[in-house]
Enzyme design. Structure first.
Site, mmCIF file in Angstrom:
data_model
loop_
_atom_site.group_PDB
_atom_site.id
_atom_site.type_symbol
_atom_site.label_atom_id
_atom_site.label_comp_id
_atom_site.label_asym_id
_atom_site.label_seq_id
_atom_site.Cartn_x
_atom_site.Cartn_y
_atom_site.Cartn_z
ATOM 1 N N ASP A 253 -11.355 -31.119 0.151
ATOM 2 C CA ASP A 253 -11.157 -30.309 -1.049
ATOM 3 C C ASP A 253 -9.685 -29.919 -1.113
ATOM 4 O O ASP A 253 -9.122 -29.435 -0.117
ATOM 5 C CB ASP A 253 -12.044 -29.071 -0.998
ATOM 6 N N ASN A 261 -3.298 -26.225 -11.902
ATOM 7 C CA ASN A 261 -3.676 -26.277 -13.313
ATOM 8 C C ASN A 261 -3.127 -25.074 -14.082
ATOM 9 O O ASN A 261 -2.653 -25.209 -15.222
ATOM 10 C CB ASN A 261 -5.198 -26.321 -13.443
ATOM 11 N N HIS A 266 -3.280 -28.790 -17.142
ATOM 12 C CA HIS A 266 -4.303 -29.756 -16.703
ATOM 13 C C HIS A 266 -3.796 -31.201 -16.643
ATOM 14 O O HIS A 266 -4.227 -31.955 -15.766
ATOM 15 C CB HIS A 266 -5.533 -29.654 -17.606
ATOM 16 N N ASP A 270 -4.382 -33.538 -13.483
ATOM 17 C CA ASP A 270 -4.983 -34.883 -13.488
ATOM 18 C C ASP A 270 -4.125 -35.867 -12.710
ATOM 19 O O ASP A 270 -4.647 -36.721 -11.972
ATOM 20 C CB ASP A 270 -5.155 -35.370 -14.927
ATOM 21 N N GLU A 296 -11.937 -31.043 -7.705
ATOM 22 C CA GLU A 296 -10.929 -31.468 -6.745
ATOM 23 C C GLU A 296 -11.539 -31.848 -5.403
ATOM 24 O O GLU A 296 -10.845 -31.883 -4.390
ATOM 25 C CB GLU A 296 -9.895 -30.352 -6.546
#
Length: 395
Positions: A253, A261, A266, A270, A296
């Site tokens: 993770d 973010n 965002h 990405d 994530e």
């Protein structure tokens, strides 16, 4: 129709050339047999019959020689590519030569009979054996009939028979042309329909592949999605139940991904996820399975791998991410770290995918709790269930 004819003409021409390769030897053999028959049969009693017989022998001899040359050329060119122009020339020249041959035979036969059967058979044979483009067919049958019309006047002295034969020859030419045009049109429709079906099947196959990809892959990273990753894990566990060995899983993770973010947006997040996916793909074996479980969180399935080897790979991946910032643009690179949890399932177990995932997730929880950017592991224990790991967390 002209557009359809142009689209199929090259394919039909190649088909005609393939047919000519076996028609020429057959026609040569038939010519030699007929030449032998007339050479051995000396029953002609009148000068007219003798002239007729000698003329036929001369025609068959010349034709056989031409066919031998044609056969040698075809054999010489068999292994070489043929240009489209040469193919079209041969496609017209071969049937024209055959029609001239039957016109000559018909004219010679007028010395002893009023029949024009050679011309009739020749017209039907050309229509059935070769597929001729409409313009080519019209030109060939027109030339053949003109030659027949003229040559009959040289050898047939009976005016009534001459008129009848010319009329019958015209009918044979028209019938041969109609048959040729009909077969051409039918074959054109067949070729175009086959091509359309082939294109549609290719399109459907491509759409099927795209649907399979969408159903099994994460659209952003291209990795396996959660459902497919867990399905592959289930298959691998079934294999180890039968054949033994360890199946391990790494769950990782990204640390503080929400801050990425919130701070950079965002789209930048990405790009970080795509960067992580590339790093994972570069760091694992070809037999390993990588999936994006959600958000994530990622999972690496390691077939035939014990927990020590899986932990070693986790340390390698942690360093790879730590040392490889995600490049967002020319002015921005974002440092990426992740917490890793490693779980394993021994061979001959009765455990489930959920238990394997829960073991790795439990180790991930420890890695997060102990400070992130680290690797933790849960020792193999097939007797523990996901509920057991939940209770372990609470304690």
């Amino acid at each position: 129709m002209a557009d359809s004819d142009a689209r199929v003409a090259p394919e039909v021409a190649r088909g005609n050339m393939r047919r000519l390769r076996w028609l020429v030897p057959i026609f040569l053999a038939l010519n030699l047999i007929l030449l032998a028959v007339f050479a051995l049969d000396d029953s002609s009693s009148t000068p007219i019959q003798q002239t007729w017989r000698q003329s036929l022998m001369a025609v068959y001899s010349v034709t056989s020689l031409v066919l031998v040359i044609a056969l040698l050329i075809a054999w010489r060119m068999g292994g070489q590519g043929q240009s489209e122009g040469l193919t079209r020339v041969l496609q017209g020249a071969a049937p024209l030569a055959f029609l001239i041959f039957v016109v000559v035979l018909t004219a010679i036969d007028q010395r002893v009979t009023s029949s024009i059967n050679p011309y009739l058979l020749g017209c039907m044979s050309i229509s059935l054996l070769l597929l001729l483009p409409p313009r080519t067919a019209i030109g060939l049958f027109a030339i053949a009939y003109v030659l027949l019309f003229v040559s009959l006047g040289w050898t047939q002295n009976d005016a009534a028979v001459l008129l009848s034969n010319r009329a019958n020859g015209f009918a044979a030419s028209v019938l041969g042309l109609v048959l040729s045009l009909g077969l051409w049109r039918r074959n054109t429709q067949y070729i175009l329909l086959r091509r359309e079906l082939t294109e549609r099947n290719a399109t459907l196959e491509k759409q099927k592949e795209e649907l399979v990809w969408l159903a099994t892959r994460d659209a952003l990273t291209g990795l396996y999605n959660r459902g497919e990753c867990l399905r592959l894990a289930e298959l691998e566990l079934m294999r180890t139940q039968r054949h033994g060995g360890f199946t391990s899983a790494i769950v990782l993770d990204l640390d503080f991904f929400k801050a990425v973010n919130d701070r950079h947006g965002h789209p930048a997040g990405d790009k970080v996820l795509v960067h992580v996916a590339r790093c994972l793909l570069a760091g694992v074996r070809a037999t390993d399975v990588i999936g994006r479980i959600g958000g994530e969180e990622f999972m690496v399935l390691l077939p035939q791998t014990d927990i020590d080897s899986a932990a070693g790979l986790s340390y390698k991946l942690r360093r790879l991410l730590h040392d490889s910032p995600a490049r967002i643009n020319n002015d921005l690179s974002i440092a990426v770290t992740a917490s890793f949890g490693v779980g394993s399932m021994p061979g001959g177990h009765d455990g489930t995918v959920a238990a394997l995932y829960a073991a790795a997730d439990n180790a991930l929880y420890d890695a997060k709790r102990l400070g992130r950017d680290r690797v933790e592991r849960t020792e193999p224990d097939a007797s523990l269930t996901p509920s057991d790991y939940q209770r372990m967390r609470r304690h």
